[in-house]
Design a protein around this motif. Structure first.
Motif, PDB file in Angstrom:
ATOM      1  N   ASP A  90      -8.420  -3.580  -2.264  1.00  0.00           N
ATOM      2  CA  ASP A  90      -8.315  -4.365  -1.033  1.00  0.00           C
ATOM      3  C   ASP A  90      -9.491  -3.984  -0.132  1.00  0.00           C
ATOM      4  O   ASP A  90      -9.736  -2.799   0.103  1.00  0.00           O
ATOM      5  CB  ASP A  90      -6.980  -4.017  -0.345  1.00  0.00           C
ATOM      6  CG  ASP A  90      -6.715  -4.877   0.874  1.00  0.00           C
ATOM      7  OD1 ASP A  90      -7.631  -5.627   1.291  1.00  0.00           O
ATOM      8  OD2 ASP A  90      -5.602  -4.799   1.414  1.00  0.00           O
ATOM      9  N   ASP A 143      -3.576  -1.513  -5.933  1.00  0.00           N
ATOM     10  CA  ASP A 143      -3.125  -2.082  -4.657  1.00  0.00           C
ATOM     11  C   ASP A 143      -3.998  -3.296  -4.343  1.00  0.00           C
ATOM     12  O   ASP A 143      -5.223  -3.243  -4.507  1.00  0.00           O
ATOM     13  CB  ASP A 143      -3.279  -1.028  -3.549  1.00  0.00           C
ATOM     14  CG  ASP A 143      -2.721  -1.529  -2.219  1.00  0.00           C
ATOM     15  OD1 ASP A 143      -1.757  -2.319  -2.231  1.00  0.00           O
ATOM     16  OD2 ASP A 143      -3.258  -1.134  -1.156  1.00  0.00           O
ATOM     17  N   THR A 146       0.837  -1.206   0.000  1.00  0.00           N
ATOM     18  CA  THR A 146       0.000   0.000   0.000  1.00  0.00           C
ATOM     19  C   THR A 146       0.869   1.253   0.000  1.00  0.00           C
ATOM     20  O   THR A 146       0.593   2.220  -0.731  1.00  0.00           O
ATOM     21  CB  THR A 146      -0.945  -0.029   1.227  1.00  0.00           C
ATOM     22  OG1 THR A 146      -1.725  -1.217   1.134  1.00  0.00           O
ATOM     23  CG2 THR A 146      -1.858   1.178   1.265  1.00  0.00           C
ATOM     24  N   ASN A 169      -6.977   0.149   2.986  1.00  0.00           N
ATOM     25  CA  ASN A 169      -5.861   0.881   3.604  1.00  0.00           C
ATOM     26  C   ASN A 169      -5.384   2.051   2.749  1.00  0.00           C
ATOM     27  O   ASN A 169      -5.022   3.097   3.274  1.00  0.00           O
ATOM     28  CB  ASN A 169      -4.663  -0.066   3.847  1.00  0.00           C
ATOM     29  CG  ASN A 169      -4.928  -1.003   4.998  1.00  0.00           C
ATOM     30  OD1 ASN A 169      -5.932  -0.854   5.681  1.00  0.00           O
ATOM     31  ND2 ASN A 169      -4.068  -1.960   5.220  1.00  0.00           N
TER      32      ASN A 169
HETATM   33 MG   LIG Z   1      -1.890  -3.068   2.069  1.00  0.00          MG
END
Ligand SMILES: [Mg+2]
Ligand SMILES: Nc1ncnc2c1ncn2[C@@H]1O[C@H](COP(=O)(O)OP(=O)(O)O)[C@@H](O)[C@H]1O
Length: 314
Positions: free
Chosen positions: A100, A183, A77, A104
């Motif tokens: 994700d 990500d 991330t 995050n």
């Molecule tokens: Mg991450």
């Protein structure tokens, strides 16, 4: 400077001469919906060598990179965010995709309660564009994640052609960006497989610890399978993160990685840097938090390395 309200997307004109030049961030209240947005001031000056625009080696539009490793905590991330901003500072148009469920990346950029990829797929009348956030960093856009994303995986994982759901959506907008960075979670499932199936390049961040070479091999094996099944042209590169030059073990593993993957390893190595952790607490990319931070400068160097190789067959 133009600020886009996070809530109603109204464009607000801010007179920069009214701002104290030393502040790093300020809050602006939208006159239309009364929502308060936090705006981070770009903390970079043109005289810094590392942020001067590079000679363009144009990648084709929409060059797509997935940041992936089955291991958590390796800097996926952080790499997505800091590489994304570095490319934007080098005058590229960049879309960051938070793929994700943990969101995050979205949280690291200071966003909450946003529309996600799930919400676009779930509501056929909604277009992907409607979920994109134009961030306060010029040239940087975000497709955020939210907790609904888990429903997407539950509904589609294993169905016919589930691997191509992201690819189909991105096809409609990818030409608007120079680079797209995805990500992913620390597992190989719906999101990672979709991201790998649509990307030109997989960047595998790894720390220099005992099991890292094993972890990198595992990801490379999965990418081999992806090549056979859904994306024959995907390339893979390895990025060393959180490197500690003073630690003998770090240097030993680094040498091992170099010997194992001489062609794949990025020349740029991202050092372990407390400033990056501090920046994260402030919901900022590190180059904005501290323009002289070692990790910030290294992410700028990585962006340059990627720009100069992404037009070629890397
Ligand atoms: Mg991450
Ligand atoms: N270069 C670095 N130096 C110091 N800490 C780092 C660095 N890169 C990442 N971190 C920290 O390591 C933790 C894991 O990083 P993160 O990017 O969230 O990894 P992942 O996405 O792979 O789980 C975070 O707390 C982050 O602040």
């Amino acid at each position: 400077m133009i600020v886009v309200c996070e809530n109603c997307k109204t464009r607000l004109k801010i007179d920069e001469s009214q701002l104290n030049p030393s502040i790093k961030q300020f809050t602006v209240r939208c006159p239309r919906c009364r929502h308060s947005s936090t705006v981070f001031m770009p903390d970079v000056t043109p005289e810094i060598e590392s942020v001067r625009p590079v000679e363009p080696t144009p990648a084709r539009a929409g060059y797509t990179m997935v940041i992936t490793n089955q291991k958590g905590g390796v800097g996926k991330t952080s790499t997505g965010l800091n590489l994304g901003l570095s490319l934007a500072l080098l005058e590229k148009r960049v879309l960051l995709i938070d793929f994700d469920v943990q969101a995050n990346l979205t949280i690291s950029m200071g966003y909450q309660h946003t529309t996600s990829f799930h919400d676009v797929i779930h509501d056929r009348n909604r277009k992907l564009e409607s979920a994109l956030i134009q961030t306060s960093y010029p040239g940087l856009w975000l497709l955020p994640s939210n907790k609904n994303m888990v429903l997407l995986s539950k509904k589609y994982f294993g169905r016919d052609d589930y691997e191509y759901i992201l690819r189909k959506q991105l096809a409609k907008i990818k030409d608007r960006f120079d680079y797209i960075i995805i990500d992913t979670p620390p597992s190989i499932e719906f999101f990672t497989i979709n991201a790998l199936s649509t990307s030109d390049l997989a960047i595998i961040p790894t720390q220099c610890d005992y099991l890292s070479t094993h972890g990198v091999d595992q990801v490379l094996n999965i990418i081999d399978l992806i090549r056979k099944k859904t994306n024959p042209n995907i390339k893979a590169r390895v990025l060393v993160t959180m490197y500690d030059e003073a630690a003998t073990a770090s240097r030993m593993i680094f040498t091992k990685l170099k010997n194992l993957h001489p062609e794949r390893l990025y020349e740029t190595v991202i050092d372990r840097d407390e400033r990056l952790r501090e920046a994260q607490i402030m919901s900022m990319p590190v180059i904005n938090y501290d323009q002289k931070s070692i990790s910030g400068l290294k992410y700028m160097a990585l962006a340059r390395e990627i720009i100069s190789s992404s037009g070629k067959n890397q």
